[in-house]
Scaffold this active site. Structure first.
Site, PDB file in Angstrom:
ATOM      1  CG  ASP A 213      -0.139  -0.179   2.562  1.00 49.42           C
ATOM      2  OD1 ASP A 213       0.922   0.213   2.306  1.00 49.42           O
ATOM      3  OD2 ASP A 213      -1.067  -0.062   3.511  1.00 49.42           O
ATOM      4  CG  ASP A 323      -0.964  -8.891   4.715  1.00 47.42           C
ATOM      5  OD1 ASP A 323      -1.359  -9.172   3.848  1.00 47.42           O
ATOM      6  OD2 ASP A 323      -1.560  -7.282   4.531  1.00 47.42           O
TER       7      ASP A 323
END
Length: 407
Positions: A213, A323
């Site tokens: 992100d 993640d």
């Protein structure tokens, strides 16, 4: 007539059934592109004061109108949904964590503590107007209520840590003489230094997802553990920032994830990389900048290993959930990439899960393409592989990229 009545009743029943089916399929999406929560249990707060929950193994956005955001729903047991996670759920990848959120939990990232510069009291919007209008300092960060100094900026600015968030101290209000304060040293001196840190000795089973992100990692903020230096952040040009208090790029600041914090293959059986994480029985102060060796236990990469460093924390991740930071792996809740690279990062594949083919890697900025290709080659484009993991000493090659090691 009886036949016609029966036919009419059957038709009405069928119409009602179809209407019910239609209602179930009408999923509502919030302003950030994520599914709206059915309930009101808050598990995370975005840098823009948005509220987030965790339902059905996926991050979702809280409907503040429905839930009346000042109701302090976050006081409920946030583990209500997490306990229902199923490591065998093959759809989690597009729950992406992150934040990472996700159908691909990999993007749940980080709903991320990426946004640690925001106040943890954002959920208290139902309180007095004074609480709902926090004061911001000259660096764009919320001002501290107290005067306890936990860090000093390169410009002799003073910083504190309140409500699990960094805040700026008003030196005048606190009667602090800044003329006697020395600026901290900067640079990457810690990357070459050794450490006497001894990793914990245990092996646990966990799961992985993926995200990218571009936001400032949580472990880039001070006060996150016993580390040599916070995780490096970079500006839009890719240069490392010396000011560790620079505001998160996902909140309008200039600090972004450095592009070299992406995975790479050491050989056919071993890779290095970086992750957001959440480990059972530990806290952020235990895992920030710690390294873990993954041994993949299923999918086409079973038996392969990866050593990763935790640079970020996903509040919406399940227990023993990592993640993996993979360019093109899905934005998740937050999108700092559009700002960092001046592009429409929504074109980088699915919001949760990312690109669906390696051809899309060529559409990413050149500085991100190597890590994207890694996913489709060494990683064999598998979704959410499970792992056995254990803590290890961080390789120098990893520390040189983040400037952070446990001490």
């Amino acid at each position: 007539m009886n036949f016609l009545k029966s036919l009419a009743i059957v038709s009405l029943v069928a119409i009602g059934a179809n209407a019910a089916k239609f209602e179930k399929k009408s999923v509502k999406y919030g302003p950030h592109g994520a599914i709206m929560c059915n309930g009101c249990v808050v598990t995370g707060t975005g840098g823009d004061l948005s509220l987030w929950g965790w339902e059905n193994n996926t991050a979702c956005e809280i409907n503040t109108t429905k839930c009346n955001s000042g109701s302090n729903n976050n006081t409920n047991d946030n583990n209500t949904n997490d306990n229902n996670t199923n490591d065998n759920n093959t759809n989690d990848n597009n729950t992406n964590n992150n934040n990472t959120n996700n159908n691909n939990t990999s993007n749940n990232n980080t709903s991320n503590n990426n946004n640690d510069s925001s106040s943890s009291n954002n959920n208290n919007t139902g309180n007095t107007s004074n609480n709902s209008s926090p004061k911001y300092g000259p660096h764009g960060t919320i001002m501290c209520k107290g005067c306890e100094v936990t860090g000093t900026g390169d410009d002799i600015s003073l910083w504190g840590w309140e409500n699990d968030a960094v805040c700026e101290i008003d030196a005048d209000a606190c009667n602090i003489d800044t003329s006697t304060i020395q600026a901290p040293s900067s640079g990457n001196s810690s990357s070459s230094s050794s450490s006497n840190y001894v990793p914990a000795k245990w092996v646990k089973h966990g799961r992985t997802t993926r995200y990218w992100d571009c936001c400032k990692p949580s472990c880039s903020w001070p006060g996150k553990g016993d580390v040599s230096h916070v995780v490096n952040t970079c500006n839009k040009r890719g240069s490392i920032l010396n000011n560790i208090y620079e505001r998160n790029g996902c909140e309008g600041g200039e600090a972004f994830m450095c592009t070299d914090q992406q995975p790479w293959a050491v050989n056919d059986k071993l890779s290095y990389g970086f992750v957001a994480g959440h480990i059972s029985g530990l806290t952020e102060k235990d895992w920030c900048c710690a390294c873990y060796k993954f041994t993949f236990t299923n999918t086409a990469i079973a038996g392969k290993q990866m050593i990763v460093q935790v640079t970020n924390t996903g509040n919406d991740l399940g227990e023993n959930h990592f993640d993996i930071q993979i360019p093109g792996g899905g934005l998740g809740i937050f999108d700092g990439c559009s700002t960092q690279f001046n592009v429409n990062a929504a074109s980088w594949g699915q919001r949760y899960g990312g690109l669906i083919s390696e051809d899309g890697c060529n559409n990413l900025p050149k500085s991100l393409q190597a890590g994207c290709h890694w996913r489709f080659n060494w990683f064999k484009n598998v979704d959410n592989p499970e792992i056995d993991f254990e803590e290890v000493v961080c390789p120098d090659e990893i520390v040189q990229k983040t400037n952070c090691r446990r001490i």
